[in-house]
Write a protein that holds these residues in place. Structure first.
Motif, short mmCIF file in Angstrom:
data_model
loop_
_atom_site.label_atom_id
_atom_site.label_comp_id
_atom_site.label_asym_id
_atom_site.label_seq_id
_atom_site.Cartn_x
_atom_site.Cartn_y
_atom_site.Cartn_z
N GLY B 66 3.19 -2.25 8.20
CA GLY B 66 4.42 -1.45 8.07
C GLY B 66 4.23 -0.33 7.05
O GLY B 66 3.29 -0.35 6.25
N ILE B 68 5.90 0.19 4.49
CA ILE B 68 5.95 -0.45 3.18
C ILE B 68 5.55 -1.90 3.35
O ILE B 68 6.05 -2.58 4.24
CB ILE B 68 7.38 -0.41 2.59
CG1 ILE B 68 7.87 1.04 2.48
CG2 ILE B 68 7.41 -1.09 1.22
CD1 ILE B 68 9.35 1.14 2.17
N VAL B 70 5.61 -5.48 1.59
CA VAL B 70 6.20 -6.26 0.50
C VAL B 70 5.42 -7.56 0.41
O VAL B 70 5.41 -8.35 1.36
CB VAL B 70 7.69 -6.54 0.75
CG1 VAL B 70 8.27 -7.43 -0.34
CG2 VAL B 70 8.47 -5.24 0.84
N PHE B 94 15.66 -8.94 5.02
CA PHE B 94 14.98 -7.99 5.91
C PHE B 94 14.85 -8.53 7.34
O PHE B 94 14.22 -7.89 8.19
CB PHE B 94 13.61 -7.64 5.36
CG PHE B 94 13.67 -6.90 4.04
CD1 PHE B 94 14.21 -5.61 3.99
CD2 PHE B 94 13.23 -7.49 2.87
CE1 PHE B 94 14.29 -4.93 2.79
CE2 PHE B 94 13.30 -6.81 1.66
CZ PHE B 94 13.85 -5.53 1.63
N THR B 101 5.76 -7.87 10.77
CA THR B 101 6.11 -6.46 10.56
C THR B 101 7.35 -6.16 11.39
O THR B 101 7.46 -6.63 12.52
CB THR B 101 4.94 -5.55 11.00
OG1 THR B 101 3.81 -5.87 10.20
CG2 THR B 101 5.27 -4.08 10.84
N ASP B 106 8.65 -0.22 9.89
CA ASP B 106 9.00 0.20 8.53
C ASP B 106 8.41 -0.71 7.47
O ASP B 106 8.00 -0.26 6.41
CB ASP B 106 10.53 0.19 8.35
CG ASP B 106 11.18 1.37 9.04
OD1 ASP B 106 10.43 2.28 9.44
OD2 ASP B 106 12.41 1.37 9.19
N LEU B 107 8.43 -2.00 7.76
CA LEU B 107 8.18 -2.94 6.67
C LEU B 107 7.38 -4.16 7.13
O LEU B 107 7.63 -4.71 8.19
CB LEU B 107 9.56 -3.38 6.12
CG LEU B 107 9.57 -4.13 4.81
CD1 LEU B 107 10.68 -3.59 3.93
CD2 LEU B 107 9.79 -5.61 5.05
N VAL B 126 5.56 -4.34 -4.19
CA VAL B 126 6.27 -3.57 -3.17
C VAL B 126 5.57 -2.22 -3.07
O VAL B 126 5.64 -1.41 -3.98
CB VAL B 126 7.75 -3.38 -3.55
CG1 VAL B 126 8.47 -2.51 -2.51
CG2 VAL B 126 8.44 -4.73 -3.68
N VAL B 143 12.07 -1.33 -2.58
CA VAL B 143 11.81 -0.87 -1.22
C VAL B 143 12.53 0.46 -0.98
O VAL B 143 11.96 1.41 -0.44
CB VAL B 143 12.26 -1.93 -0.18
CG1 VAL B 143 12.26 -1.35 1.23
CG2 VAL B 143 11.36 -3.15 -0.25
#
Lengths: 520, 151
Positions: B66, B68, B70, B94, B101, B106-107, B126, B143
């Protein structure tokens, strides 16, 4: 014009994780707004992590501490510093007078939190390089004798006498020998390696250079885990500066001897903290462990004699050369000589790094120094020495931190990390996690570790589900015995330690009757 | 930059294959499928040997992650300080399980085994930002900040 206000703020990962960079940014901005001249030095951390970010202000040669600071505190703090009568709410008085700091014996971390980590002049002004200069005047064999006489033992976990390793490598005949620093500090609850690399990198460089002179190695590697990017940057900068200053290179401080040093970044594998796996990885391969013998001291990196040591072991070397073996040996107890940076972590009120001589009791570290659990609930268990270390109950808090005393209780000092759990901990769950971690991190080379860990998770689940409860406890015992006896390295061989200590000291979590008080 | 151009400078270096793979990943965000053949050629290894190295280390990814990532510490010191509850809260926030993912890319949420912040547990990473004494709110803030910086 008034003299610049001298400020010190850690660049240590813990301080950064708690907002130190934002505090630093605010300091510069707020000072500019007030037209105040400041000189901000980023240092290592003093190890009082509950106070981070801890800002220090130099006044009359002493340092006043303020913490834990937030970005929003900075303006008010500057105002109160300019008004000499005001006392700020986050003042902790003189940083060095905080009992947690004052009562330590800092042989290794003497400069950490005090000096600018990358300033070699600062390093030398605070006692740095005295060990290397003493070593240069000696023969290699005499340096090895000094280390042997100091009683220094490997700080990575195994506690093997360092001097014996040094002699073995020194006496091996080879066209090339290596010094490898194991900075793959993967054990949960440990961060001493990270802190010293971030806060006083020249100490490690000096220790490795001395080792190189002693055993006749001209090349060294620091195998650093990828989870430590701040340490990586600092080490690389420090090595470059050390080369420029002639501390590393073809002629180490005029000794006529060469020592070159390089950082190698790992790729995320706990097992690479095991020395033979680390060597495989450093050769660019899968980090599968090698069978021993041959010992790395004789056939290590690329098959050449290699001295592999943990960061803290190598960082203990300069002081031994500077002040001699006897000085060092006088700290500690029995066969555990010198000091150890204990790391107090987990659910703890006053977490951080506490360097002191061996012999301090577990209870002192947990209750007196650490202040017990952060939640305020009673401490129920501690795990010592990382994921492969034993879970111990408060009834054993009288035990001294000493290799032999811990071993007698089936535990180990390991790398000196102590993780504190309050009464909410479920030791059956922790035992399950020990196996789970082994499933995740086993290199897969030997069956007892690769398969045994998977079976371990299953057996624990059956014990938890009360499926053939008693039979499965027998299976668990048998499985642990097999892993201890049959595994190639400590990963599989020591995974049973947290499991069996949890069962022994906390049987009620496994559906058994509570143990009688475990002490004696 | 072509993958071969990234890899070639590391041939002959100590542990060069791993460092070369790290460099490819740093440039591309992941290890594209052709990496194996290119690296095998450069280091005079078989594709299987290169694949073996890639699959061994947790840092290497053969799929894009992603925007970002985490990473929540899942090790003991963080467990002791409420790490399991934190992981559950972050997963809920989330709507992702650890290791997944998001569909939008995105994440990514993944576990990490120790960041060396055990005295300030629970800990998280992060993007490239360390978060000590983490809670769900601080992670969400980090985030959001990360997303803003990239925008």
């Amino acid at each position: 014009m008034a003299e610049a206000l001298k400020l010190f703020l850690p660049l240590d990962s813990v301080a950064v994780s708690l907002g130190a960079n934002e505090v630093a940014g605010a300091l510069l901005a707020e000072a500019a707004q007030r037209n105040v001249d400041i000189q901000l030095t980023r240092t290592g951390s003093r190890g009082m992590h509950w106070l981070e970010p801890l800002l220090e202000v130099e006044r009359d040669g002493e340092r006043l501490g303020f913490g834990p600071l937030e970005e929003s505190d900075v303006g008010g703090l500057l105002d109160s510093l300019l008004d000499s009568k005001a006392k700020h709410a986050k003042s902790i008085g003189l940083a060095e007078e905080v009992p947690f700091f004052k009562n330590q014996t800092r042989l290794i971390f003497a400069r950490c939190g005090v000096t600018d980590p990358l300033c070699l002049d600062d390093y030398a002004a605070h006692g740095g390089l005295a060990g290397l200069d003493a070593a240069i005047k000696k023969q290699g064999a005499d340096i090895c004798e000094e280390i042997l006489a100091s009683g220094l033992r490997g700080r990575g976990g195994a506690g093997f006498p360092a001097g014996i390793k040094w002699k073995t490598v020194a006496q091996a005949e080879s066209d090339q020998k290596y010094i490898v620093c194991n900075a793959d500090e993967g054990d949960s609850g440990t961060f001493a390696d990270r802190m010293i690399m971030e806060g006083d990198p020249y100490l490690l460089i000096e220790g490795m250079a001395i080792a190189g002179l002693a055993v006749g190695a001209t090349k060294g590697y620091i195998y650093l885990r990828s989870e430590y990017p701040i340490a990586a940057n600092i080490l690389n900068d420090a090595i470059a500066k050390a080369e420029t200053a002639g501390l590393l290179g073809d002629n180490v401080r005029g000794s006529g001897k060469a020592f070159h040093l390089q950082v190698f970044i790992g790729a995320g594998a706990y097992i690479c903290g095991e020395e033979t796996s680390l060597l495989e990885s450093l050769e660019g391969k899968r980090g599968e462990v090698r069978a021993k013998p041959p010992l790395p001291a004789l056939e290590g990196l690329f098959g050449k004699p290699t001295l592999v040591h943990n960061v803290i072991t190598l960082c203990s070397v300069p002081v031994i050369l500077e002040k001699e073996a006897e000085f060092y040996r006088d700290f500690g107890m029995g066969k555990s000589t010198g000091t150890m940076p204990f790391q107090i972590a987990g659910n703890v009120k006053h977490g951080g790094l506490y360097e002191t001589a061996f012999g301090v009791t577990l209870g002192e570290l947990v209750e007196t120094i650490g202040g017990g659990a952060r939640t305020g609930k009673p401490v129920r268990a501690v795990q010592i020495g990382g994921p492969l270390g034993a879970y111990l109950p408060p009834s054993l808090f009288h035990l001294p931190m000493d290799y032999e005393a811990m071993l007698a209780k089936g535990a180990g000092v390991g790398h000196g990390g102590i993780v504190i759990f309050d009464e909410s901990v479920d030791l059956l769950e922790q035992a399950r996690y020990a196996f789970e971690f082994c499933v995740e991190e086993s290199c897969g080379k030997c069956t007892p570790c690769r398969i045994g860990s998977v079976r371990g998770v299953e057996v624990i689940d059956r014990i938890r589900g009360r499926i053939d409860h008693d039979d499965n406890l027998v299976v668990l015992d048998d499985l642990c015995e097999l892993m201890v006896d049959g595994s190639l390295c400590a990963m599989g061989g020591m995974t049973p330690i947290p499991v069996q200590s949890a069962l022994k000291y906390f049987p009620e979590d496994f559906g058994l009757r509570p143990a009688k008080q475990a002490a004696e | 930059m072509k993958i071969a151009e990234i890899i070639n400078p590391y041939v002959g270096e100590t542990g060069g294959l791993i460092t070369a793979l790290q460099a490819v990943q740093a440039a591309q965000g992941f290890l594209p499928p052709e990496t194996e053949a290119v690296a095998a050629e450069a280091f005079n290894l078989t594709k299987a040997e290169v694949k073996g190295v890639i699959s061994f280390y947790a840092d290497f990814h053969r799929e894009p992650q992603g925007e970002i990532v985490v990473r929540l510490c899942a090790a003991e010191a963080c467990q002791a300080a409420g790490g399991r509850d934190l992981a559950a809260a972050v997963e809920k926030k989330f709507a992702l399980k650890s290791g997944e993912t998001s569909a939008s890319g995105d994440l990514t949420l993944e576990p990490v085994y120790c960041l060396g912040l055990c005295s300030a547990a629970p800990a998280a990473l992060v993007g490239d930002k360390l978060v000590g004494r983490a809670d769900a709110q601080r992670i969400e803030d980090a985030v959001a900040r990360h997303a803003k910086e990239r925008a």
